[in-house]
Scaffold this motif. Structure first.
Motif, PDB file in Angstrom:
ATOM      1  N   LEU A 197       0.826  -1.211   0.000  1.00  0.00           N
ATOM      2  CA  LEU A 197       0.000   0.000   0.000  1.00  0.00           C
ATOM      3  C   LEU A 197       0.860   1.261   0.000  1.00  0.00           C
ATOM      4  N   ARG A 198       1.948   1.234   0.749  1.00  0.00           N
ATOM      5  CA  ARG A 198       2.821   2.406   0.770  1.00  0.00           C
ATOM      6  C   ARG A 198       3.439   2.662  -0.605  1.00  0.00           C
ATOM      7  N   ARG A 199       3.769   1.601  -1.323  1.00  0.00           N
ATOM      8  CA  ARG A 199       4.298   1.797  -2.670  1.00  0.00           C
ATOM      9  C   ARG A 199       3.245   2.422  -3.588  1.00  0.00           C
ATOM     10  N   TRP A 200       1.986   2.167  -3.296  1.00  0.00           N
ATOM     11  CA  TRP A 200       0.904   2.686  -4.126  1.00  0.00           C
ATOM     12  C   TRP A 200       0.394   4.042  -3.645  1.00  0.00           C
ATOM     13  N   GLY A 201       1.098   4.655  -2.700  1.00  0.00           N
ATOM     14  CA  GLY A 201       0.787   6.020  -2.315  1.00  0.00           C
ATOM     15  C   GLY A 201      -0.033   6.186  -1.061  1.00  0.00           C
ATOM     16  N   PHE A 202      -0.340   5.110  -0.328  1.00  0.00           N
ATOM     17  CA  PHE A 202      -1.070   5.227   0.934  1.00  0.00           C
ATOM     18  C   PHE A 202      -0.106   5.669   2.030  1.00  0.00           C
ATOM     19  N   GLU A 203      -0.500   6.686   2.781  1.00  0.00           N
ATOM     20  CA  GLU A 203       0.330   7.144   3.885  1.00  0.00           C
ATOM     21  C   GLU A 203       0.320   6.119   5.020  1.00  0.00           C
ATOM     22  N   SER A 204       1.451   5.985   5.688  1.00  0.00           N
ATOM     23  CA  SER A 204       1.551   5.036   6.805  1.00  0.00           C
ATOM     24  C   SER A 204       0.529   5.325   7.893  1.00  0.00           C
ATOM     25  N   SER A 205       0.179   6.608   8.061  1.00  0.00           N
ATOM     26  CA  SER A 205      -0.773   6.977   9.110  1.00  0.00           C
ATOM     27  C   SER A 205      -2.155   6.391   8.876  1.00  0.00           C
ATOM     28  N   ARG A 206      -2.452   6.008   7.633  1.00  0.00           N
ATOM     29  CA  ARG A 206      -3.763   5.425   7.317  1.00  0.00           C
ATOM     30  C   ARG A 206      -3.777   3.907   7.445  1.00  0.00           C
ATOM     31  N   ILE A 207      -2.621   3.288   7.595  1.00  0.00           N
ATOM     32  CA  ILE A 207      -2.509   1.828   7.516  1.00  0.00           C
ATOM     33  C   ILE A 207      -2.348   1.236   8.914  1.00  0.00           C
ATOM     34  N   HIS A 208      -3.201   0.283   9.248  1.00  0.00           N
ATOM     35  CA  HIS A 208      -3.145  -0.421  10.525  1.00  0.00           C
ATOM     36  C   HIS A 208      -2.850  -1.895  10.228  1.00  0.00           C
ATOM     37  N   GLU A 209      -1.611  -2.320  10.466  1.00  0.00           N
ATOM     38  CA  GLU A 209      -1.212  -3.702  10.231  1.00  0.00           C
ATOM     39  C   GLU A 209      -1.288  -4.474  11.540  1.00  0.00           C
ATOM     40  N   GLY A 210      -1.873  -5.667  11.482  1.00  0.00           N
ATOM     41  CA  GLY A 210      -2.053  -6.412  12.715  1.00  0.00           C
ATOM     42  C   GLY A 210      -1.741  -7.885  12.596  1.00  0.00           C
TER      43      GLY A 210
END
Length: 369
Positions: A197-210
């Motif tokens: 997702l980060r490679r596709w332009g999603f900011e880390s602040s929007r991503i919750h990995e669990g």
């Protein structure tokens, strides 16, 4: 042409082919593997195997049966005629009207295969959206059945939460997510998937990995990642990101989504610890004797619904793509037979049709006929 010139031309062609292959495999659509820093954090997961250097299933889960070699299976897949693999004509679907959907109504809308739009607790949730017409790395591969793509990404409303179960092409679609990215507020996914997702332009602040068992709260909604029996990988490197299912829970509703998963004891554990569920969205398609551990047969889907103490079952992972050898109608027929006399009700909506068993919306017509 001299032998020397011929060899030089052949070497040049091979070099160009190698370079083209390398560029293709490293193109944006393949996403990205976790960085070294990210891998250091992934190693803290109880699902991570230090000896194998990747994630693994708690019980043995080979991708292929002992008698099914990868190259032979691939050749059979490409060369074996499959006359009933896709419908002969477009089947009946509905185009959802999101503007008429009451904001306080809990609704589930199947978008084909494993893609779902869910409105729960006032939150708009999207699961594994593949709306580009293809479930493969190139547009001509794994084409959607005629008429099964009832929506374009642009026709979806703004999304509060995107859930990604794993990174296979028929669940994590580069073109769909690039189109939706500006209108997605947050993402929940398994460990390691954030790199794509980060490679596709999603900011880390929007991503919750669990990890499995981890929960995230979003106002009235709690999302819990659950165990699944599967694997991950978009290229030749596998198991570097974690696959999962999800429990979606509010004060009044509880929904389970299996992601891709072979049958296993985890369904009973989840049912005992977190059930009963108002609705179970379970994999039911793309199974085969050659890969019996990573996908469920329809009879196993029905058993998993019982294990989960589900009040209603909606079978998914079908109705849009052909990724196995079985006829496209077969999963519906078999799960229909396997569900007779069970404690749960079987719901079989058309693509785009609203489902809400708690409000009496439990479509069960045999539309595939």
């Amino acid at each position: 042409m001299t032998t020397t010139a011929l060899l030089a031309a052949l070497a040049g062609s091979l070099s160009a082919l190698s370079l083209g292959t390398w560029l293709f495999l490293h193109s944006e659509r393949f996403g990205a593997l976790p960085s070294k820093e990210e891998l250091d954090s992934l190693r803290r997961s109880s699902q991570w195997s230090e000896t194998e250097g990747c994630f693994r299933n708690p019980i043995p889960t080979p991708r292929m049966a002992d008698d099914a070699g990868f190259l032979r299976t691939l050749a059979e897949y490409v060369l074996t005629p499959r006359p009933y693999a896709s419908p002969e004509k477009p089947f009946p679907t509905l185009k959802p009207d999101f503007r008429s959907l009451p904001p306080d109504a809990d609704r589930v809308i199947w978008l084909g295969h494993s893609s779902f739009f869910i409105q729960l607790g006032g939150m708009r949730i999207l699961i594994d959206p593949v709306l580009s017409g293809s479930g493969g790395p190139i547009s001509l591969s794994t084409r959607a059945f005629p008429g099964s793509d009832v929506l374009t990404p642009e026709e979806l409303p703004d999304i509060d939460l995107l859930l990604i179960s794993h990174d296979h092409w028929d669940h994590l679609d580069h073109r769909t997510l690039k189109a939706l990215r500006p209108r997605i507020a947050g993402v929940v996914c398994g460990l390691g998937n954030g790199a794509h997702l980060r490679r596709w332009g999603f900011e880390s602040s929007r991503i919750h990995e669990g990890d499995w068992g981890q929960t995230f709260s979003f106002g009235p909604l709690t999302v819990r990642l659950t165990e699944a029996r599967h694997y991950s990988g978009r290229g030749f490197t596998t198991h570097k990101s974690l696959w999962c299912g999800f429990i979606l829970e509010t004060d009044s509703r509880r929904i389970f989504f299996s992601g891709d998963s072979g049958y296993g004891p985890h369904f009973s554990r989840i049912g005992t610890e977190h059930g009963p569920f108002d609705l179970a969205l379970l994999e039911c398609g793309q199974y085969d004797r050659r890969w019996p551990f990573i996908h469920m047969k329809p009879e196993e889907t029905a058993q998993a619904a019982e294990d989960l103490h589900a009040r209603a079952l909606l079978p998914a992972h079908n109705g849009k793509f052909c990724i196995a050898y079985h006829g496209w109608q077969e999963p519906f027929e078999r799960v229909n037979a396997a569900s007779r006399g069970k404690a749960f009700s079987l719901v079989t909506p058309r693509i785009g049709e609203e489902t809400a068993p708690w409000d009496g919306l439990a479509p069960s017509q045999r539309w595939w006929e």
